[in-house]
Design an enzyme around this catalytic site. Structure first.
Site, PDB file in Angstrom:
ATOM      1  CG  HIS A 300     -48.328 -23.186 -15.602  1.00 53.61           C
ATOM      2  ND1 HIS A 300     -48.913 -22.381 -14.653  1.00 53.61           N
ATOM      3  CD2 HIS A 300     -47.060 -23.409 -15.164  1.00 53.61           C
ATOM      4  CE1 HIS A 300     -48.047 -22.130 -13.692  1.00 53.61           C
ATOM      5  NE2 HIS A 300     -46.902 -22.751 -13.964  1.00 53.61           N
ATOM      6  CD  GLU A 301     -45.053 -26.216 -16.505  1.00 51.73           C
ATOM      7  OE1 GLU A 301     -44.038 -25.522 -16.318  1.00 51.73           O
ATOM      8  OE2 GLU A 301     -45.868 -26.481 -15.596  1.00 51.73           O
ATOM      9  CD  GLU A 323     -44.331 -21.169 -10.888  1.00 48.76           C
ATOM     10  OE1 GLU A 323     -45.368 -21.298 -11.583  1.00 48.76           O
ATOM     11  OE2 GLU A 323     -43.264 -21.762 -11.160  1.00 48.76           O
TER      12      GLU A 323
HETATM   13  N1  TRP Z   1     -42.031 -24.549 -11.809  1.00 44.34           N
HETATM   14  C1  TRP Z   1     -42.933 -25.622 -11.987  1.00 44.34           C
HETATM   15  C2  TRP Z   1     -44.241 -25.032 -12.463  1.00 44.34           C
HETATM   16  O1  TRP Z   1     -44.903 -24.371 -11.755  1.00 44.34           O
HETATM   17  C3  TRP Z   1     -43.238 -26.474 -10.825  1.00 44.34           C
HETATM   18  C4  TRP Z   1     -42.164 -27.034  -9.977  1.00 44.34           C
HETATM   19  C5  TRP Z   1     -41.505 -26.435  -9.004  1.00 44.34           C
HETATM   20  C6  TRP Z   1     -41.773 -28.367  -9.884  1.00 44.34           C
HETATM   21  N2  TRP Z   1     -40.747 -27.306  -8.304  1.00 44.34           N
HETATM   22  C7  TRP Z   1     -40.904 -28.506  -8.828  1.00 44.34           C
HETATM   23  C8  TRP Z   1     -42.112 -29.478 -10.609  1.00 44.34           C
HETATM   24  C9  TRP Z   1     -40.392 -29.727  -8.433  1.00 44.34           C
HETATM   25  C10 TRP Z   1     -41.588 -30.692 -10.232  1.00 44.34           C
HETATM   26  C11 TRP Z   1     -40.742 -30.825  -9.151  1.00 44.34           C
HETATM   27  O2  TRP Z   1     -44.597 -25.154 -13.569  1.00 44.34           O
HETATM   28 ZN    ZN Z   2     -45.175 -22.619 -12.932  1.00 47.87          ZN
END
Ligand code: TRP
Ligand code: ZN
Length: 896
Positions: A300-301, A323
């Site tokens: 995912h990342e 997302e």
């Molecule tokens: N963008 C990240 C993902 O979906 C997740 C994410 C959003 C996040 N806000 C966050 C992670 C705050 C930690 C803290 O992969």
């Molecule tokens: Zn994400």
């Protein structure tokens, strides 16, 4: 009472930022107690004139502000708790801000914070403003140059995004590292990590032959647990090249594990920060499910690097742009990994297992969200606190909306659409409309007369559509007529807006086929096409299709592969469902039919006074389960899914009003009934799926054997018979992997007497007390046990290893108890406990507190006495909530 206020932000109020900030230079003098940040950039006005440069900042101390080299005193700018406003006149103004923050005091884990003595940042969505004053919005994209200065023994490693340009030793034991990220990015993708870590690395060549360095950093001593993560990273890189033609654009890609982390992981450019639960793995301490989850989150990342980072969001209303698409990509990656090396028939059923798991998540988390006060479209119209909108709707339903586009376009055209999206928007911050425009350009070109206009409504409308199915067969004409009606009532905040236009029909792709009464697929004709399977496009409130050459009364296999996120209303007889559960050639459809039988049986059981198993739907379940248990053509992983009973939380989404205690009792009754009636078959399966003595491997086939064996164990143990519990005890004693020990421990803790289970719990703790992720498991097993009541939970909270400050620990005990212990939480003292914990967490970590507050945001759907008790708890919460996060949830929950 609340101390923070957040005005509602509306999607239509978005305005471009008045300045360009093409480059930013940050110098961080790192210190856990007090970090000093020097921020320098040139702000260029988009339009000549006088403009106020508005920079967000929170929990910061301003040391000094210089504009064009001149120190400004407080009379020349304005500063409040959220914003620094700098009136500017020159087209280009050089800004220098010196500010300070206190990482060690930061329990919210947003901005710069300390975890296990090391420094980490989390900036998405609005954490950068806790590091320095800046235009903390995703459409302001800058090239970052970052200088890190810190004590060389405290922080031997100092990491940031991009490439390491230079390092040098400074006097007084400090050192300096300079990082440069060549790609302009929004502030939410900024990251810094500093401390002492183990590192595992590998150099690989990308598709075009460029050498890149892949690195996984973990706490000292955890370096032996990062092999799977590094392998998963390499698999992700290869898959994105092969399936999407997307290559890694950096020379160096780093992943760092953090013990304290609010979510799963974060895609910061070139420097992903991960919850250690999604990095660390070894056979002794990691379950099969966790191995899969790690691979999925790493994927995912990694996939965000293109879908999120190269093309990012214009504003947070567009969150699903990155997302939903990235979850879809991860789902496809995980499915392809499960099917790796299998022939096409086996591959289809292996992929169905992933689809089943994803649909279960969608139903439990997203369908229930759609029924509650937080219901929102995948592109919301408004929010108070954006952190509250990292929801199942944005992620999981967002992925379904992408999946439907994939279904409508087909793989080749979908890939062409993705290509077009990158051709148009690489390097930009864009909207969901931009994405679907790119897809539509391919769709309408290749399907003359068609477009995605109706489909786009999925982005605007909240709620789970219901699709009602009506069938009509005429033996004389050999015609079968299928009529579908869709219903999209207003939900959540849509209901408050009484003058809104009525919701319109959506384009719902429906994959279906027909079977004859012997269960064989029927080849029939529709609009001149003779096929076994059709994709119907339902885009009216009501629509009919007439199939020809249907020789006998057919059986409908509807919504194959769950081709749309809808709720079906389809009256099917027990016989029809049994036939589909036996014969549907679509693996998902077959699972769905068996599950539907179980749902019917459980709902019936839960509403009957005596919980009598003497009813037709229970008998049908027993019959189907008995046959499936003897079917050796199905893969063990698939059998483990199809033979599992739906969870109480899934069943709740089908009830109005909801009676979770009755559902939990019914589920237990059916579990025991199936365990008793089919004991011999479970016993056989338990033995057949023991793996011969060999070292543990997390591969899908072995994991499938373990899943089925442990399901058999669970059914047997539910009967609480002496022999079944002895089986669990033997398994615990002999297990060579965490999947088997945990399954055995769970069976013992759930079903044996405390005098029996406590020694096992003590042994488990003694063995694993130094591994935080395994201690989390130890808490979770107890949190979910039907034998743990509120008093027992409070005792567990007194355990020296418990802390609310670590999100994983809070989730393992508090969240598990509140969300997954249906037998204990739905009691007056349960709800009191829940509200108390929301308040306790709110003072530490508002984001996590708001998630806990949401556990009962659909209180109005509960039957009495739960409904009233929850309402009272919410009213008390309203008095005590502090943060904007929790305040928004409570406000919405009480406003319905
Ligand atoms: N963008 C990240 C993902 O979906 C997740 C994410 C959003 C996040 N806000 C966050 C992670 C705050 C930690 C803290 O992969
Ligand atoms: Zn994400």
């Amino acid at each position: 009472m609340r101390t923070e206020i957040s005005p509602t932000i509306n999607r239509h109020d978005w305005k471009a930022f008045a300045f360009h900030i093409p480059d930013i230079s940050l110098t961080l003098e790192l210190d856990n107690d007090l970090t000093t940040v020097t921020t320098q950039f040139t702000a260029t006005m988009l339009h000549e004139g006088q403009h106020v440069l508005e920079l967000q900042g929170e929990e910061l101390t301003l040391v000094s502000l210089k504009v064009n080299g001149q120190l400004w005193d407080a009379s020349r700018y304005s500063l409040d708790a959220q914003m620094l406003r700098i009136p500017l006149e020159t087209t280009d103004s050089q800004i220098e801000i010196i500010s300070q923050c206190s990482p060690a005091q930061n329990s919210a884990l947003m901005g710069l914070y300390v975890s296990n003595q090391q420094l980490f940042t989390q900036c998405e969505p609005e954490g950068f403003r806790r590091i320095t004053w800046f235009a903390d919005r995703p459409d302001v994209m800058s090239r970052y140059r970052v200088t890190l200065i810190g004590d060389a023994t405290r922080y031997p490693l100092m990491l940031s995004n991009g490439n390491l340009i230079a390092t040098k030793q400074l006097p007084d034991g400090r050192q300096q590292a300079i990082w440069e990220d060549p790609f302009p990015k929004p502030s939410y993708l900024f990251a810094v990590v500093a401390g002492n870590f183990d590192c595992r690395e590998k150099r690989v060549n990308t598709l075009s032959g460029r050498e890149v360095l892949l690195q996984v950093y973990s706490d000292l001593g955890d370096g032996d647990k990062t092999e799977w993560a590094l392998e998963s990273l390499e698999r992700s890189l290869r898959w994105d090249e092969q399936r999407f033609g997307l290559e890694l654009d950096l020379d160096r890609y780093m992943i760092v594990a953090a013990r304290d982390f609010n979510m799963g992981a974060m895609e910061n450019k070139g420097l992903n920060v991960f919850n250690s639960a999604y990095v660390l793995a070894d056979p002794q301490t990691t379950t099969d499910a966790s191995y899969r989850d790690i691979e999925a989150v790493i994927g995912h990342e990694y996939f965000h690097n293109w879908t999120g980072n190269r093309v990012t969001c214009r504003d947070w209303f567009q969150l699903s742009l990155k997302e939903g698409l990235t979850v879809f990509r991860e789902q496809e990656f995980s499915a392809d990994m499960l099917a790796d090396g299998l022939d096409s028939a086996e591959a289809a059923s292996a992929k169905a297992v992933k689809r089943i798991d994803d649909v279960c998540t969608l139903r439990v988390a997203q369908f229930s969200e759609d029924r509650g006060p937080m219901a929102h479209p995948i592109r919301p119209e408004s929010y108070e606190e954006i952190s509250n909108f990292y929801t199942a709707t944005i992620y999981e339903k967002g992925a379904e909306v992408i999946r439907m586009q994939h279904t409508l376009l087909g793989e080749a055209d979908f890939q062409a659409g993705i290509k077009e999206y990158f051709r148009r928007h690489d390097g930009q911050a864009v909207t969901c409309d931009d994405f679907i425009d790119a897809m539509d350009s391919v769709y309408s070109r290749n399907n003359p007369g068609k477009n995605l206009n109706t489909f786009r409504r999925w982005y605007q409308q909240a709620g789970t559509p219901t699709v009602t199915v009506q069938e009509q067969y005429d033996a004389a004409t050999r015609q079968y007529r299928l009529t579908l009606r869709q219903h999209n009532p207003a939900v959540g905040i849509e209901r408050l807006n009484t003058n809104a236009a009525p919701k319109q029909p959506l384009l719902i792709p429906i994959k279906m086929g027909l079977l004859n009464q012997q269960g064989q697929p029927l080849r029939v004709e529709l609009n001149g096409e003779h096929q076994h399977e059709f994709l119907l496009e339902l885009d009216q409130a009501e629509q009919s299709w007439t199939f020809n050459h249907v020789d006998s009364q057919p059986v409908l296999s509807m919504l194959r592969d769950f081709s749309a996120p809808v709720q079906l209303h389809h009256e099917q007889s027990l016989d029809t469902l049994q036939l589909l559960a036996r014969f549907d050639s679509n693996s998902f459809g077959r699972w769905e039919a068996a599950q539907q039988l179980a749902r019917m049986a459980l709902l019936a059981l839960s509403s009957s006074e005596q919980h009598s198993v003497d009813i037709a739907s229970v008998q049908a379940v027993v019959q189907v389960w008995e046959e499936l248990l003897q079917d050796h053509s199905l893969s063990p992983a698939y059998l483990a899914r199809i033979l599992s009973l739906p969870s109480v939380r899934e069943l709740q989404t089908l009830q109005d009003p909801m009676r979770p205690l009755d559902l939990a009792a019914a589920r237990h009754t059916l579990q025991v009934h199936l365990g008793t009636r089919l004991a011999t078959l479970w016993q056989q399966r338990y033995e057949q799926h023991q793996l011969p003595a060999q070292p543990y491997s997390p591969d899908a086939l072995s994991a499938g054997h373990r899943a089925l064996k442990n399901l058999a164990l669970h059914y047997l143990a539910a009967t609480a018979s002496y022999s079944a519990l002895a089986l669990a005890e033997t398994q615990y004693d002999n297990a060579n992997n965490m999947t088997d020990s945990l399954a055995a421990l769970q069976a013992i803790v759930y079903y044996a007497k405390p005098a029996v289970s406590q020694p096992y719990l003590d042994r488990f703790y003694a063995q694993w007390q130094h591994n935080p992720l395994v201690v989390d498991r130890w808490f979770s097993v107890q949190a979910c046990s039907p034998q743990t009541d509120v008093a027992a939970l409070r005792t567990l909270m007194q355990h020296p290893a418990f802390t609310l400050r670590n999100p994983n620990r809070a989730r393992s005990l508090i969240f598990q108890f509140c969300m997954n212990n249906s037998t204990s939480i739905h009691r007056p003292e349960g709800y009191e406990f829940w509200a108390e914990q929301v308040i306790a967490l709110d003072a530490l970590n508002p984001e996590i507190a708001a998630r806990l507050a949401r556990a009962f945001d659909n209180w109005a759907h509960y039957a009495e006495p739960q409904r009233h008790a929850l309402h009272t708890a919410f009213l008390r919460l309203q008095e005590q909530a502090q943060s904007a996060n929790v305040t928004e949830i409570i406000g919405k929950a009480l406003n319905i």
